[in-house]
Design a protein around this motif. Structure first.
Motif, PDB file in Angstrom:
ATOM      1  N   ALA A 147      -3.604   2.115  11.020  1.00  0.00           N
ATOM      2  CA  ALA A 147      -2.436   1.303  11.370  1.00  0.00           C
ATOM      3  C   ALA A 147      -1.923   0.550  10.147  1.00  0.00           C
ATOM      4  CB  ALA A 147      -2.798   0.320  12.481  1.00  0.00           C
ATOM      5  N   ALA A 148      -2.835   0.072   9.302  1.00  0.00           N
ATOM      6  CA  ALA A 148      -2.421  -0.638   8.092  1.00  0.00           C
ATOM      7  C   ALA A 148      -1.682   0.296   7.140  1.00  0.00           C
ATOM      8  CB  ALA A 148      -3.644  -1.240   7.401  1.00  0.00           C
ATOM      9  N   VAL A 149      -2.159   1.532   7.000  1.00  0.00           N
ATOM     10  CA  VAL A 149      -1.498   2.506   6.128  1.00  0.00           C
ATOM     11  C   VAL A 149      -0.125   2.859   6.691  1.00  0.00           C
ATOM     12  CG1 VAL A 149      -1.623   4.879   5.229  1.00  0.00           C
ATOM     13  CG2 VAL A 149      -3.645   3.424   5.204  1.00  0.00           C
ATOM     14  N   ALA A 150      -0.041   3.027   8.012  1.00  0.00           N
ATOM     15  CA  ALA A 150       1.247   3.354   8.640  1.00  0.00           C
ATOM     16  C   ALA A 150       2.254   2.224   8.424  1.00  0.00           C
ATOM     17  CB  ALA A 150       1.050   3.627  10.131  1.00  0.00           C
ATOM     18  N   GLU A 151       1.796   0.989   8.545  1.00  0.00           N
ATOM     19  CA  GLU A 151       2.695  -0.149   8.306  1.00  0.00           C
ATOM     20  C   GLU A 151       3.174  -0.172   6.859  1.00  0.00           C
ATOM     21  OE1 GLU A 151       0.937  -3.843   9.474  1.00  0.00           O
ATOM     22  OE2 GLU A 151       0.606  -3.148  11.520  1.00  0.00           O
ATOM     23  N   GLU A 152       2.273   0.128   5.943  1.00  0.00           N
ATOM     24  CA  GLU A 152       2.654   0.145   4.533  1.00  0.00           C
ATOM     25  C   GLU A 152       3.656   1.275   4.257  1.00  0.00           C
ATOM     26  OE1 GLU A 152       0.554   0.345   0.163  1.00  0.00           O
ATOM     27  OE2 GLU A 152      -0.664  -0.247   1.872  1.00  0.00           O
ATOM     28  N   TYR A 153       3.469   2.406   4.900  1.00  0.00           N
ATOM     29  CA  TYR A 153       4.410   3.522   4.734  1.00  0.00           C
ATOM     30  C   TYR A 153       5.790   3.148   5.272  1.00  0.00           C
ATOM     31  CZ  TYR A 153       6.683   8.011   5.271  1.00  0.00           C
ATOM     32  OH  TYR A 153       7.590   9.054   5.213  1.00  0.00           O
ATOM     33  N   LYS A 154       5.809   2.513   6.437  1.00  0.00           N
ATOM     34  CA  LYS A 154       7.094   2.091   7.014  1.00  0.00           C
ATOM     35  C   LYS A 154       7.801   1.111   6.089  1.00  0.00           C
ATOM     36  CE  LYS A 154       5.770   2.682  11.832  1.00  0.00           C
ATOM     37  NZ  LYS A 154       5.436   1.998  13.096  1.00  0.00           N
ATOM     38  N   ALA A 155       7.042   0.193   5.504  1.00  0.00           N
ATOM     39  CA  ALA A 155       7.638  -0.776   4.578  1.00  0.00           C
ATOM     40  C   ALA A 155       8.200  -0.083   3.346  1.00  0.00           C
ATOM     41  CB  ALA A 155       6.601  -1.820   4.176  1.00  0.00           C
ATOM     42  N   ALA A 156       7.490   0.918   2.836  1.00  0.00           N
ATOM     43  CA  ALA A 156       7.975   1.664   1.667  1.00  0.00           C
ATOM     44  C   ALA A 156       9.247   2.440   2.011  1.00  0.00           C
ATOM     45  CB  ALA A 156       6.894   2.620   1.164  1.00  0.00           C
ATOM     46  N   ARG A 157       9.269   3.031   3.199  1.00  0.00           N
ATOM     47  CA  ARG A 157      10.479   3.766   3.630  1.00  0.00           C
ATOM     48  C   ARG A 157      11.652   2.819   3.812  1.00  0.00           C
ATOM     49  NH1 ARG A 157      10.059   7.293   8.587  1.00  0.00           N
ATOM     50  NH2 ARG A 157      12.215   7.521   8.024  1.00  0.00           N
ATOM     51  N   ARG A 158      11.393   1.653   4.412  1.00  0.00           N
ATOM     52  CA  ARG A 158      12.465   0.672   4.598  1.00  0.00           C
ATOM     53  C   ARG A 158      13.039   0.240   3.255  1.00  0.00           C
ATOM     54  NH1 ARG A 158       9.538  -1.669   8.687  1.00  0.00           N
ATOM     55  NH2 ARG A 158       8.496  -3.024   7.205  1.00  0.00           N
ATOM     56  N   LYS A 159      12.154   0.021   2.302  1.00  0.00           N
ATOM     57  CA  LYS A 159      12.617  -0.372   0.979  1.00  0.00           C
ATOM     58  C   LYS A 159      13.409   0.767   0.344  1.00  0.00           C
ATOM     59  CE  LYS A 159      10.912  -3.402  -2.502  1.00  0.00           C
ATOM     60  NZ  LYS A 159       9.796  -4.043  -3.124  1.00  0.00           N
ATOM     61  N   GLY A 160      12.919   1.969   0.528  1.00  0.00           N
ATOM     62  CA  GLY A 160      13.655   3.158   0.099  1.00  0.00           C
ATOM     63  C   GLY A 160      13.766   3.356  -1.400  1.00  0.00           C
ATOM     64  N   THR A 161      12.947   2.685  -2.180  1.00  0.00           N
ATOM     65  CA  THR A 161      13.040   2.843  -3.627  1.00  0.00           C
ATOM     66  C   THR A 161      11.965   3.799  -4.127  1.00  0.00           C
ATOM     67  OG1 THR A 161      11.532   1.018  -4.103  1.00  0.00           O
ATOM     68  CG2 THR A 161      13.871   0.464  -3.882  1.00  0.00           C
ATOM     69  N   ARG A 162      12.233   4.362  -5.268  1.00  0.00           N
ATOM     70  CA  ARG A 162      11.273   5.260  -5.910  1.00  0.00           C
ATOM     71  C   ARG A 162       9.958   4.500  -6.169  1.00  0.00           C
ATOM     72  NH1 ARG A 162      11.439   9.959  -8.094  1.00  0.00           N
ATOM     73  NH2 ARG A 162      13.684  10.207  -7.858  1.00  0.00           N
ATOM     74  N   GLN A 163      10.081   3.277  -6.636  1.00  0.00           N
ATOM     75  CA  GLN A 163       8.903   2.476  -6.959  1.00  0.00           C
ATOM     76  C   GLN A 163       8.035   2.228  -5.719  1.00  0.00           C
ATOM     77  OE1 GLN A 163       9.813  -1.403  -8.502  1.00  0.00           O
ATOM     78  NE2 GLN A 163       7.761  -1.706  -9.311  1.00  0.00           N
ATOM     79  N   ALA A 164       8.642   1.908  -4.598  1.00  0.00           N
ATOM     80  CA  ALA A 164       7.885   1.635  -3.376  1.00  0.00           C
ATOM     81  C   ALA A 164       7.152   2.885  -2.900  1.00  0.00           C
ATOM     82  CB  ALA A 164       8.809   1.118  -2.280  1.00  0.00           C
ATOM     83  N   LEU A 165       7.818   4.029  -2.942  1.00  0.00           N
ATOM     84  CA  LEU A 165       7.180   5.266  -2.504  1.00  0.00           C
ATOM     85  C   LEU A 165       6.071   5.695  -3.465  1.00  0.00           C
ATOM     86  CD1 LEU A 165      10.384   7.126  -1.330  1.00  0.00           C
ATOM     87  CD2 LEU A 165       8.518   6.323   0.128  1.00  0.00           C
ATOM     88  N   GLU A 166       6.301   5.536  -4.759  1.00  0.00           N
ATOM     89  CA  GLU A 166       5.271   5.892  -5.731  1.00  0.00           C
ATOM     90  C   GLU A 166       4.041   4.998  -5.582  1.00  0.00           C
ATOM     91  OE1 GLU A 166       7.412   5.640  -9.415  1.00  0.00           O
ATOM     92  OE2 GLU A 166       8.083   7.731  -9.298  1.00  0.00           O
ATOM     93  N   LEU A 167       4.260   3.729  -5.292  1.00  0.00           N
ATOM     94  CA  LEU A 167       3.139   2.820  -5.075  1.00  0.00           C
ATOM     95  C   LEU A 167       2.346   3.239  -3.837  1.00  0.00           C
ATOM     96  CD1 LEU A 167       1.562   0.259  -5.799  1.00  0.00           C
ATOM     97  CD2 LEU A 167       3.192  -1.018  -4.413  1.00  0.00           C
ATOM     98  N   PHE A 168       3.050   3.597  -2.769  1.00  0.00           N
ATOM     99  CA  PHE A 168       2.356   4.049  -1.563  1.00  0.00           C
ATOM    100  C   PHE A 168       1.524   5.295  -1.858  1.00  0.00           C
ATOM    101  CE2 PHE A 168       1.917   6.733   2.131  1.00  0.00           C
ATOM    102  CZ  PHE A 168       1.327   5.866   3.025  1.00  0.00           C
ATOM    103  N   ILE A 169       2.104   6.239  -2.581  1.00  0.00           N
ATOM    104  CA  ILE A 169       1.391   7.480  -2.914  1.00  0.00           C
ATOM    105  C   ILE A 169       0.178   7.174  -3.792  1.00  0.00           C
ATOM    106  CG2 ILE A 169       1.579   9.674  -4.152  1.00  0.00           C
ATOM    107  CD1 ILE A 169       4.583   9.673  -3.221  1.00  0.00           C
ATOM    108  N   ALA A 170       0.338   6.267  -4.735  1.00  0.00           N
ATOM    109  CA  ALA A 170      -0.781   5.913  -5.614  1.00  0.00           C
ATOM    110  C   ALA A 170      -1.929   5.274  -4.824  1.00  0.00           C
ATOM    111  CB  ALA A 170      -0.302   4.957  -6.702  1.00  0.00           C
ATOM    112  N   ARG A 171      -1.587   4.487  -3.833  1.00  0.00           N
ATOM    113  CA  ARG A 171      -2.628   3.803  -3.057  1.00  0.00           C
ATOM    114  C   ARG A 171      -3.240   4.682  -1.987  1.00  0.00           C
ATOM    115  NH1 ARG A 171      -1.584  -2.369  -1.989  1.00  0.00           N
ATOM    116  NH2 ARG A 171      -3.197  -1.778  -0.543  1.00  0.00           N
ATOM    117  N   HIS A 172      -2.449   5.604  -1.438  1.00  0.00           N
ATOM    118  CA  HIS A 172      -2.916   6.389  -0.282  1.00  0.00           C
ATOM    119  C   HIS A 172      -2.627   7.877  -0.486  1.00  0.00           C
ATOM    120  CE1 HIS A 172      -3.353   2.518   1.686  1.00  0.00           C
ATOM    121  NE2 HIS A 172      -2.104   2.253   1.356  1.00  0.00           N
ATOM    122  N   GLY A 173      -2.921   8.391  -1.655  1.00  0.00           N
ATOM    123  CA  GLY A 173      -2.589   9.769  -2.003  1.00  0.00           C
ATOM    124  C   GLY A 173      -3.191  10.827  -1.111  1.00  0.00           C
ATOM    125  N   ASN A 174      -4.323  10.547  -0.470  1.00  0.00           N
ATOM    126  CA  ASN A 174      -4.977  11.537   0.387  1.00  0.00           C
ATOM    127  C   ASN A 174      -4.577  11.414   1.849  1.00  0.00           C
ATOM    128  OD1 ASN A 174      -6.372  12.574  -1.807  1.00  0.00           O
ATOM    129  ND2 ASN A 174      -8.066  11.135  -1.527  1.00  0.00           N
TER     130      ASN A 174
END
Length: 99
Positions: free
Chosen positions: A56-83
């Motif tokens: 649930a915490a990862v899903a919330e972080e993904y939603k926040a990254a999508r809401r932000k919609g920036t390259r930086q936010a998505l790259e940070l999410f991928i770096a933290r939760h790449g698997n």
């Protein structure tokens, strides 16, 4: 014959003797024991909140990254939760972002 201790050694003994009665927070252990004795019950351990569901915490972080919609936010999410499976969705969204 009476021997005297050097002042530094005496001070070290005093300091060491006091450590057994001190907690890291600075309140003497003896005060805590006195509080327990006065109340008739031992102090309770502090309660811990329930652990969050990691998914649930990862899903919330993904939603926040999508809401932000920036390259930086998505790259940070991928770096933290790449698997995580949501990382694939983040990678796909990242590819669709303009250069």
């Amino acid at each position: 014959m009476q021997r005297t201790l050097p002042a530094g050694l005496f001070g070290a003994f005093v300091a060491l003797a006091g450590l057994s009665h001190q907690r890291l927070e600075g309140l003497p252990v003896m005060v805590e024991k006195a509080k327990a004795d006065n109340s008739g019950t031992a102090p309770r351990a502090p309660s811990m909140p329930m652990a969050r569901d990691p998914a649930a915490a990862v899903a919330e972080e993904y939603k926040a990254a999508r809401r932000k919609g920036t390259r930086q936010a998505l790259e940070l999410f991928i770096a933290r939760h790449g698997n995580d499976p949501l990382a694939e969705q983040a990678r796909a969204k990242l590819k669709r972002l303009p250069g």
